[in-house]
Write an enzyme that holds these catalytic residues in place. Structure first.
Site, short mmCIF file in Angstrom:
data_model
loop_
_atom_site.label_atom_id
_atom_site.label_comp_id
_atom_site.label_asym_id
_atom_site.label_seq_id
_atom_site.Cartn_x
_atom_site.Cartn_y
_atom_site.Cartn_z
N ALA A 148 59.40 121.48 25.06
CA ALA A 148 59.26 120.73 26.15
C ALA A 148 59.33 121.31 27.65
CB ALA A 148 60.29 119.51 26.25
N THR A 178 61.77 115.60 36.92
CA THR A 178 61.29 114.88 36.07
C THR A 178 62.12 114.86 34.77
OG1 THR A 178 59.52 116.03 35.41
CG2 THR A 178 59.30 115.02 37.41
N HIS A 197 48.96 122.30 31.03
CA HIS A 197 49.95 121.14 31.86
C HIS A 197 50.45 121.74 33.09
CE1 HIS A 197 52.92 118.32 32.61
NE2 HIS A 197 54.26 119.22 32.28
N PRO A 210 56.77 126.73 31.73
CA PRO A 210 55.36 126.47 31.40
C PRO A 210 55.35 125.92 29.97
CG PRO A 210 55.46 128.73 31.81
CD PRO A 210 56.74 128.20 32.12
#
EC number: 1.1.1.27
Length: 317
Positions: A122, A233, A179, A125
């Site tokens: 997770a 986040t 991502h 990067p």
């Protein structure tokens, strides 16, 4: 160390993301055992205590404890959430130097336990660090998965559903690629109820098309906005990780936009990047190669090239 019965998930890193992920696992009854591992043992122990106190409210109470890398030996899945956080003004790629050394230590410690399961990464990067996890672990490519663009895709579906006033679960649209800043929306294959989104906006004029462009920009830049407002986040990605975990442990063969290794699909090789893939207990069963238009192909190759440029600084290509 607990006696391994049922599905065990080891969470490495119990910061905002790791703790939120463990909370999501508990609330959804996904795992039988959850072991929390962190360099700050007091934090991991405190999280385990806190979660255990809510067992009576869980749909399927799991055994939860704080442990160490030896507990990874019997884990079905090791989820890495540890590493330096993205700060205001930083891109995800700015974090590589900080996190690559951390990951080498983590992965080597996990593998030294005798671990034979799957990795789910997770930390950002994520595409770069998923590749690093694969290299450091020497596991087959399909057993190393990154969270990829699963959250970006969820944001995309949410905002499109909000704009068209339909449930996001009825929006079929993907964000693929890195991502990060070079990710792209696959407008050519996006639909609602079988009707292409491009067709839905044809009759609404130029302003509707501009709104779609704004929606994508809001998806791409969402993390920057949230970090600016609250520092990090974690809820959204924690729920995304829980979704991938359920697909793995429950052998769902679910199609999710994860960071997967490409060795030919989309005309790319030797890179982990966000694409739709079939996920089950064995990891990535296959990559789904959706048809892209010419502009999307160019955009995807640029995204892959960006990642490869970073990888070349750390790994022989």
């Amino acid at each position: 160390m607990k006696n391994g019965r049922g599905n065990r998930v080891a969470v490495v890193g119990t910061g905002f993301v790791g703790a939120s992920y463990a909370f999501a696992l508990m609330n959804q009854g996904i795992a039988d055992e959850i072991v929390l591992i962190d360099a700050n043992e007091n934090k991991a122990e405190g999280d385990a205590m806190d979660l255990n106190h809510g067992k009576v409210f869980a749909p399927k109470p799991a055994d939860i404890w704080h442990g160490d890398y030896d507990d990874c030996r019997d884990a079905d899945l090791v989820v890495i959430c540890a590493g330096a956080n993205q700060k205001p003004g930083e891109t995800r790629l700015d974090l590589v130097d900080k996190n690559i050394a951390i990951f080498r230590s983590i992965v080597e410690s996990v593998m030294a336990s005798g671990f034979q399961g799957l990795f789910l990464v997770a930390t950002n990067p994520v595409d770069i660090l998923t590749y690093a996890t694969w290299k450091f672990s020497s596991l087959p490519q399909e057993r190393v998965i990154g969270s990829g663009t699963i959250l970006d895709t969820a944001r995309f579906r949410f905002l499109l559903g909000d704009y068209f006033a339909v449930a996001p679960t009825n929006v079929h649209a993907y964000i693929i690629g890195e991502h990060g800043d070079t990710e792209l929306p696959v407008w050519s294959q996006a639909d609602i109820g079988g009707v292409p989104i491009r067709k839905l906006v044809e009759s609404k004029g130029e302003e509707a098309q501009k709104e779609l462009e704004r929606i994508f920009v809001n998806v791409r830049d969402a993390a920057y906005q949230i970090i600016e407002k609250k520092g990090a986040t974690y809820y959204g990605i924690a729920m995304g990780l829980a979704r991938v975990t359920r697909a793995i442990l429950h052998h769902e063969n679910a199609i999710l936009t994860v960071s997967a290794y490409l060795d030919g699909p989309y005309g790319e090789r030797d890179v982990y990047i966000g694409v739709p893939a079939v996920i089950n207990r064995n990891g990535i069963r296959e990559v789904i190669e959706i048809e892209l238009d010419e502009e999307e192909k160019k955009w995807f190759h640029r995204s892959a090239a960006t990642l490869k440029g970073v990888l070349a600084r750390y790994f022989a290509q």
